[in-house]
Enzyme design. Structure first.
Site, PDB file in Angstrom:
ATOM      1  CD  GLU A   1      -2.552  -1.686   2.385  1.00 40.90           C
ATOM      2  OE1 GLU A   1      -3.198  -2.760   2.396  1.00 40.90           O
ATOM      3  OE2 GLU A   1      -2.430  -0.962   3.385  1.00 40.90           O
TER       4      GLU A   1
ATOM      5  CG  HIS B   1      -3.816   0.488   6.249  1.00 40.84           C
ATOM      6  ND1 HIS B   1      -3.458  -0.835   6.235  1.00 40.84           N
ATOM      7  CD2 HIS B   1      -3.582   0.929   7.503  1.00 40.84           C
ATOM      8  CE1 HIS B   1      -3.040  -1.182   7.441  1.00 40.84           C
ATOM      9  NE2 HIS B   1      -3.106  -0.133   8.241  1.00 40.84           N
TER      10      HIS B   1
ATOM     11  CD  GLU C   1      -7.853   0.770   4.552  1.00 39.20           C
ATOM     12  OE1 GLU C   1      -7.223   0.703   3.470  1.00 39.20           O
ATOM     13  OE2 GLU C   1      -7.688  -0.037   5.498  1.00 39.20           O
TER      14      GLU C   1
HETATM   15 ZN    ZN Z   1      -3.739  -2.198   4.647  1.00 41.06          ZN
END
Ligand code: ZN
Length: 384
Positions: free
Chosen positions: A168, A258, A334
Site C-alpha cells: 500500500e 493504508h 484507507e
Molecule cells: Zn492495509
C-alpha cells in the site's frame, strides 16, 4: 527485438509464465511464507513503438479479486511520473494491459512505488531539519531499522504510522506529504500543531515487506496488523518495538495509514466494538472525520467498512488495540488503489500527489479539533 521483463530490484514483483512475441503471460508472486499477493512492479524492456499485450493470469486467486474490476495499471517512462494505462481490462481472473511503450525501458506497477531507497532519502532529509529528532525503535527480521521521526514540543502525543501492509505504497506518499507540512517552518497550522503536540512519525512499519515486493506481510509472512494484541520478537518485532515505544510515551491521537484495493474512495475505519469504548472517543473520532470531509473533497464518509457490533472488535489490529489500551482517538485511513470516484482523474487516478494533499488535509483536520482534544484530555486527567 525480444521483450525482456525483470523484477529483481527493490520492491519488484512478477514472474513470466509464457512469452509469445509481444504477448506475455505473467503471474504475481506470493508474499514469502504467505498466500497473499496483489502487488506487482516490473520493468518492460525492448518494445519501443510496438503494441504489447501483458496478461496477469493469476488475479482470481489474489488477496482482493474485487480490486481488479475498474482498475488501471500504473506506467512510468522515467520512474518519477506514473500515469494510468487506459487500456487495462479485467475478465475471467485475468488482468490484461495493452500498451505501446514510447521508449525501450518502461516500468509498470500496481501503484506508484515507494522504494526503500526513497524512504531513506525521506528520512535522511527530514532528520536533518531543525527541531526534528530521529530514533530507531528497533530492527526488522531482515535487520532494517524501524525509523521514527519526532517533531514538536506539545503535551498531546500524536502517532502517525504507515505501510504495515507494504504494497500500500500510497501510505508512504501520504507520509511524505505529512512530514513536509509538519516540518514547514512557515505553515501556520504546522506551527500550532508543533506547539501543542509531539508527533512521532513512522513512515514505514514494514521495510522488509516493502523491499521484498510483498503485498501484505513481513519477511516471515506475518500480517503486522493482526499482531497488536501479542507482538513477538520472533514473528513481528516491527510491531513489538513500536507498541513498546507507544507504551512509554503515551498516545492521545493515532493514524494508521493504508490503501484499499476495492473501494474507489478515501475513508476512515475506527474502533467501534472495543470493550471499553467511551462516548468521548466516539465523539472525537466523528468530529475528526466530519471535519476532514468538510476540508477535503477527496474524503467522504458514505462508503467504508462495515462497523463491528458492540464487543465484536478485532483487537489484533492497531487501531482497536490503541483505542482500548490508551483510551485514545485512533483511526485507520484507507486510500484507493483505483481512484476517488467522486472526483476522478483520468490521467493519474489516485496518485502520490493526491495522497500528499490528503495528508495535508488530515493535519488541518487535526488542528481544527485540537481545542476539543485538549479540553477532553484535561478533564480526563482530572478525573484520574
Ligand atoms: Zn492495509
Amino acid at each position: 527485438m525480444t521483450i525482456t521483463i525483470s523484477s529483481a530490484f527493490d520492491a519488484g514483483n512478477i514472474r513470466v509464465v509464457k512469452q509469445d512475441g509481444d504477448l506475455v503471460d505473467l503471474e504475481i508472486v506470493k508474499d514469502h511464507m504467505s498466500d497473499f499477493y496483489q502487488w506487482f512492479h516490473f520493468r518492460l524492456a525492448g518494445a519501443a513503438g510496438r503494441e504489447v499485450t501483458l496478461r496477469i493470469v493469476n488475479c482470481a486467486g489474489s488477496a482482493y479479486p474485487h480490486g481488479w474490476p475498474d482498475y488501471r495499471a500504473c506506467l512510468s517512462v522515467d520512474r518519477e511520473e506514473w500515469v494510468r494505462v487506459p487500456d487495462t481490462s479485467y475478465a475471467d481472473g485475468i488482468l490484461t494491459v495493452k500498451l505501446t511503450p514510447p521508449t525501450d525501458c518502461v516500468w509498470l506497477a500496481y501503484f506508484a512505488p515507494y522504494s526503500m531507497e526513497r524512504h531513506h532519502d525521506l528520512v535522511t532529509a527530514i532528520a536533518a531539519l531543525e527541531g526534528v529528532r530521529y530514533s530507531s525503535l528497533g530492527k526488522s527480521l531482515d535487520g532494517q531499522d524501524i525509523d521514527c521521526l519526532t517533531i514538536g514540543e506539545g503535551d498531546l502525543n500524536a502517532w502517525l504510522y504507515a505501510r504495515q501492509h507494504p504494497g500500500e505504497t500510497m501510505a508512504e506518499w501520504w507520509m511524505e506529504g505529512a512530514l513536509e507540512k509538519l516540518c514547514d517552518p512557515e505553515d501556520p497550522v504546522a506551527r500550532v500543531l508543533r506547539r501543542e503536540c509531539t508527533f512521532r512519525v513512522i513512515p514505514n512499519m514494514n521495510p522488509d515487506g516493502s523491499r521484498r515486493g510483498h503485498l501484505r506481510t513481513n519477511a516471515a509472512g506475518v500480517n503486522l496488523n493482526r499482531e497488536w494484541h501479542a507482538p513477538s520478537a520472533e514473528k513481528s518485532p516491527e510491531v513489538l518495538c513500536v507498541r513498546n515505544a507507544m507504551d512509554k510515551a503515551g498516545v492521545d491521537f493515532a493514524m494508521d495509514v493504508h490503501g484499499d484495493e476495492a473501494i474507489p474512495a478515501n475513508f476512515l475505519a475506527g474502533f467501534e466494538g472495543i470493550p471499553s469504548i467511551s462516548e468521548r472517543q466516539t465523539r472525537l473520532f466523528k468530529l475528526f472525520s466530519d471535519t476532514l470531509e468538510r476540508l477535503s473533497p477527496d474524503f467522504q464518509t458514505a462508503q467504508g467498512y462495515e462497523v463491528p457490533a458492540p464487543g465484536q472488535a478485532n483487537m489484533s489490529m492497531s487501531t482497536t488495540q490503541l483505542a482500548e489500551r490508551f483510551g485514545c482517538v485512533s483511526m485507520t485511513l484507507e486510500m484507493p488503489f483505483k481512484d476517488n470516484n467522486n472526483l476522478p482523474d483520468p490521467i493519474y487516478g489516485w496518485s502520490p500527489q493526491r495522497s500528499k494533499y490528503l495528508a495535508s488535509a488530515c493535519l488541518d483536520a487535526l488542528h481544527a479539533i485540537l481545542p476539543e482534544l485538549k479540553a477532553e484530555r484535561k478533564s480526563a486527567s482530572r478525573a484520574a
